[in-house]
Design a protein around this motif. Structure first.
Motif, short mmCIF file in Angstrom:
data_model
loop_
_atom_site.label_atom_id
_atom_site.label_comp_id
_atom_site.label_asym_id
_atom_site.label_seq_id
_atom_site.Cartn_x
_atom_site.Cartn_y
_atom_site.Cartn_z
N VAL A 147 0.50 4.00 1.97
CA VAL A 147 1.47 5.03 3.06
C VAL A 147 2.68 4.69 3.12
O VAL A 147 3.65 5.71 2.88
CB VAL A 147 0.84 4.66 4.53
N LEU A 148 3.27 3.78 3.12
CA LEU A 148 4.84 3.49 2.98
C LEU A 148 5.42 3.73 1.80
O LEU A 148 6.33 4.26 1.58
CB LEU A 148 5.25 1.74 3.32
N ASN A 149 4.61 3.46 0.58
CA ASN A 149 5.22 3.95 -0.67
C ASN A 149 5.38 5.46 -0.89
O ASN A 149 6.31 6.00 -1.20
CB ASN A 149 4.26 3.32 -1.54
N ARG A 150 4.18 6.34 -0.19
CA ARG A 150 4.32 7.66 -0.42
C ARG A 150 5.46 8.14 0.75
O ARG A 150 5.59 9.22 0.47
CB ARG A 150 3.17 8.13 -0.14
N LEU A 151 5.66 7.54 1.74
CA LEU A 151 6.58 7.90 2.41
C LEU A 151 8.13 7.39 1.94
O LEU A 151 9.05 7.70 2.48
CB LEU A 151 6.71 7.30 3.91
N HIS A 152 8.17 6.85 0.77
CA HIS A 152 9.51 6.45 0.24
C HIS A 152 10.20 5.50 1.08
O HIS A 152 11.41 5.55 1.15
CB HIS A 152 10.20 7.59 -0.34
N ILE A 153 9.41 4.67 1.72
CA ILE A 153 10.04 3.44 2.58
C ILE A 153 10.70 2.49 1.52
O ILE A 153 9.90 1.93 0.75
CB ILE A 153 9.24 2.72 3.45
N LEU A 178 5.20 -12.12 13.33
CA LEU A 178 5.74 -11.27 12.13
C LEU A 178 4.60 -10.33 11.82
O LEU A 178 4.81 -9.01 11.68
CB LEU A 178 5.81 -12.14 10.87
N LYS A 179 3.27 -10.52 11.92
CA LYS A 179 2.19 -9.73 11.46
C LYS A 179 2.25 -8.73 12.44
O LYS A 179 2.09 -7.36 12.47
CB LYS A 179 0.91 -10.48 11.58
N ILE A 180 2.48 -8.83 13.83
CA ILE A 180 2.47 -7.97 15.16
C ILE A 180 3.60 -6.95 14.61
O ILE A 180 3.45 -5.76 15.00
CB ILE A 180 2.67 -8.53 16.36
N VAL A 181 4.78 -7.41 14.37
CA VAL A 181 5.98 -6.62 14.14
C VAL A 181 5.90 -5.66 13.06
O VAL A 181 5.95 -4.66 12.96
CB VAL A 181 7.17 -7.61 14.13
N ALA A 182 5.02 -6.10 11.96
CA ALA A 182 4.79 -5.33 10.81
C ALA A 182 3.97 -4.36 11.19
O ALA A 182 4.21 -3.27 10.75
CB ALA A 182 4.04 -6.31 9.76
N ILE A 183 2.98 -4.42 11.91
CA ILE A 183 1.75 -3.36 12.57
C ILE A 183 2.61 -2.52 13.31
O ILE A 183 2.62 -1.18 13.48
CB ILE A 183 0.50 -4.14 12.93
N VAL A 184 3.23 -3.00 14.29
CA VAL A 184 3.95 -2.07 15.17
C VAL A 184 5.07 -1.18 14.44
O VAL A 184 5.16 0.14 14.65
CB VAL A 184 4.85 -2.80 16.17
N LEU A 185 5.72 -1.92 13.40
CA LEU A 185 6.76 -0.79 12.51
C LEU A 185 5.88 0.30 11.74
O LEU A 185 6.30 1.22 11.80
CB LEU A 185 7.51 -1.85 11.63
N PHE A 186 4.62 -0.14 11.10
CA PHE A 186 3.92 0.72 10.46
C PHE A 186 3.56 1.78 11.46
O PHE A 186 3.68 2.98 11.03
CB PHE A 186 2.73 -0.25 9.97
N ILE A 187 2.95 1.32 12.61
CA ILE A 187 2.48 2.52 13.41
C ILE A 187 3.67 3.52 13.82
O ILE A 187 3.53 4.77 13.87
CB ILE A 187 1.96 1.94 14.62
N TYR A 208 -5.62 -2.91 15.70
CA TYR A 208 -6.75 -2.20 14.56
C TYR A 208 -6.75 -0.97 14.77
O TYR A 208 -6.52 -0.07 13.85
CB TYR A 208 -8.02 -2.91 14.95
N LEU A 209 -7.10 -0.21 15.94
CA LEU A 209 -7.75 1.15 15.75
C LEU A 209 -6.57 2.06 15.70
O LEU A 209 -6.43 2.91 14.92
CB LEU A 209 -8.26 1.41 17.26
N LEU A 210 -5.44 1.89 16.20
CA LEU A 210 -4.19 2.62 16.11
C LEU A 210 -3.58 2.53 14.58
O LEU A 210 -3.25 3.77 14.03
CB LEU A 210 -2.92 2.17 16.99
N ALA A 211 -3.49 1.36 14.16
CA ALA A 211 -2.93 1.38 12.75
C ALA A 211 -4.05 2.13 11.80
O ALA A 211 -3.61 3.11 10.74
CB ALA A 211 -2.92 -0.10 12.31
#
Length: 443
Positions: A275-281, A163-172, A249-252
Motif C-alpha cells: 500500500v505504502l509503495n503504491r502511494l509513493h510514500i 514503535l509497532k503501534i506508531v507504525a500501525i497508527v501512521l499506516f491507518i 488489527y481490524l482497522l488496519a
C-alpha cells in the motif's frame, strides 16, 4: 568458599521481582497481539479468503477478547496462584497443569527459534556477517536484556511495542487520507469478484493463519505477576483488549482491503508495504523493514521472558527440574531458566539446518494445535473457578471448535493435528510417570 557470585534467593514463585509498572504491562499486552505475523501473514490470509477475510478477523478477534476475559476471571477468582499455567494446575489438577506448561513452553521455544532466524534474515542485507553469526547475535542480544533485570526487559519491550503501534497508527492515518482524497491504487474494485471470491468455505483456510497471528496476548498476564499490582494490571489488560484488537488489527486490515484488491496480495509479502509503495510514500521499504525487525525482536524478547517464567513456575511445582528453581538475589530473576530457554532456542534453530524436514518441521507443525489445546484448558479452568457470565466460556469453546474444524478441513493442518495429538499423548505419559514417581504428598 566464596565464589563472588550472588547466592540464589529462596525458591518460591512469589520471590520473582515486582518491578514492572502498569505502562510496561499495558505495552507488553499490545506487543503480544502485534507480531511479525500480522505485518506479513495478513497478506496470505487476504489472498486466500478475499474481502470476506474481515469476517475471519472479527471472529478471531472475538475469540482473543474472550480468552483474555477467561484469564482475568481465573486470576481474580483465585489470586496468589501464579501464572495461568499454575492456575490450570491448581484448578484442573497436576496432569493438565503439566501438559499445559510443557506444551506452552514448546510453543514459545519454537516460536523464538523462528523469530531468531527471521531476524537474522532481515539483518543480513545490512550487517556483513555469516548467517549463523547473525542468529547468535540476535539471540545473544535478547538474552542479555532478559538477564539484566525484569525492569530492563519491560523497558525494552515498551519501546519496541510503541514503535509497532506508531507504525500501525501512521499506516491507518495515511490510508484513511488516501481514501478520503479518492486516491485509487488498484485496477480491481473491492467487491468486483464478490465478498467471497473463492466461496464462503475459503474463510476456513484463512482461520489458522489469522488466529495464530493473534496468539500471545496471555504474555501480559504472566508479566503482570512481576508488577506491583498483578490483579489490577490483569484486569486492565482484559478491559482494553477489545479496543486493541479492534483498533489495530481490524482497522488496519480494513484500510488494506479498501485500498487494494485481494488479487494484489502475494503470500509472504507485507500488504502494508505494498500500500505504502503504491502511494509513493518515501522510504516506505526502509521504514517497514525496521518495523518488522522490531516486531521480530519484540516477539523474541517476550518469548524468552515468558518461556523462562513458565519453566521456573513448573520447577516450583515439581513439573520441571529443580535446577531451574533459584532466582538471583539482586534482581530476583530466574537466570538459569533464561539461559536454558535461550539454549533451547539455539538448538531448535540448528535443527532447521540439520533436520529441517523432521525435527524442525515437527515442532513447527504442532505449535498451532498446542495453542488451541492450552486455550481449551484456560476455558475449562475458568468454568470451574468462576460461574459468572456462563455464556462466555461456552461461546469461547464454540469458537475454538470452529478453528479446529477449519484445521480439519485442510489436508496440511489435518496432519498437524494428528502429530499434535500424538505429542500431547507423549507429554501426558511423561506427566503420569512423573506423578507416579513423586512422593504422595506432592501428587
Amino acid at each position: 568458599m566464596s565464589t563472588g557470585m550472588p547466592a540464589p534467593a529462596p525458591t518460591r514463585a512469589s520471590d520473582l521481582a515486582r518491578t514492572l509498572h502498569a505502562r510496561h504491562v499495558a505495552m507488553i499486552s499490545l506487543g503480544g497481539v502485534i507480531g511479525a505475523g500480522f505485518f506479513i501473514g495478513s497478506g496470505g490470509a487476504i489472498a486466500l479468503a478475499g474481502p470476506g477475510v474481515i469476517v475471519t478477523y472479527l471472529l478471531a478477534g472475538l475469540m482473543v477478547v474472550l480468552i483474555n476475559y477467561m484469564l482475568r476471571d481465573i486470576a481474580l477468582s483465585s489470586p496468589g496462584h501464579g501464572s495461568f499455567i499454575s492456575q490450570i494446575r491448581h484448578t484442573l489438577g497436576r496432569q493438565p497443569g503439566f501438559i499445559a506448561g510443557w506444551t506452552y513452553w514448546v510453543i514459545w521455544a519454537t516460536t523464538m527459534a523462528i523469530e531468531d532466524m527471521a531476524g537474522a534474515s532481515l539483518l543480513a542485507p545490512y550487517i556483513p556477517l555469516p548467517y549463523p553469526a547473525l542468529e547468535a547475535l540476535v539471540l545473544a542480544g535478547m538474552t542479555g536484556i532478559n538477564l539484566l533485570s525484569v525492569r530492563g526487559y519491560g523497558e525494552v519491550e515498551y519501546w519496541l511495542s510503541l514503535l509497532k503501534i506508531v507504525a500501525i497508527v501512521l499506516f491507518i492515518a495515511i490510508g484513511s487520507y488516501a481514501l478520503l482524497m479518492g486516491i485509487t491504487i488498484t485496477h480491481h474494485p473491492l467487491l468486483a469478484d464478490g465478498f467471497f471470491p473463492h466461496g464462503a468455505l475459503a474463510l476456513l483456510g484463512a482461520v489458522p493463519t489469522v488466529v495464530f497471528s493473534m496468539a500471545g496476548t496471555e504474555v501480559a498476564t504472566v508479566a503482570a505477576l512481576e508488577s506491583s499490582d498483578p490483579d489490577g494490571n490483569i484486569a486492565r489488560v482484559a478491559r482494553s483488549v477489545a479496543l486493541r484488537v479492534g483498533g489495530f488489527y481490524l482497522l488496519a486490515v480494513l484500510v488494506v482491503l479498501s485500498l487494494l484488491s485481494w488479487r494484489d496480495m502475494v503470500p509472504g509479502q507485507a500488504p502494508f508495504l505494498l500500500v505504502l509503495n503504491r502511494l509513493h510514500i518515501p522510504f516506505a521499504s526502509v521504514f517497514m523493514t525496521a518495523v518488522i525487525i522490531c516486531a521480530v525482536l519484540s516477539t523474541l524478547n517476550s518469548g524468552l521472558y515468558t518461556a523462562s517464567r513458565v519453566l521456573h513456575d513448573m520447577a516450583v511445582h515439581g513439573d520441571a527440574p529443580r535446577f531451574f528453581l533459584p532466582v538471583t538475589a539482586k534482581h530476583r530473576l530466574p537466570r538459569r531458566a533464561v539461559l536454558a530457554c535461550s539454549g533451547a532456542t539455539a538448538l531448535i534453530a540448528a535443527t532447521a539446518v540439520v533436520s529441517p524436514g523432521v525435527v524442525f518441521a515437527f515442532l513447527v507443525s504442532v505449535i498451532g494445535a498446542f495453542i488451541l489445546f492450552d486455550y481449551v484448558l484456560i476455558v475449562l479452568a475458568r468454568m470451574r473457578l468462576c460461574h459468572r457470565a456462563p455464556w462466555q466460556p461456552w461461546l469461547t469453546l464454540a469458537l475454538l471448535c470452529g478453528v479446529l474444524l477449519a484445521m480439519l478441513s485442510r489436508a496440511d493442518t489435518r496432519s498437524e493435528l494428528a502429530l499434535s495429538a500424538g505429542a500431547i499423548v507423549v507429554v501426558l505419559a511423561a506427566g503420569r510417570l512423573l506423578a507416579l514417581r513423586a512422593p504422595k504428598g506432592t501428587r
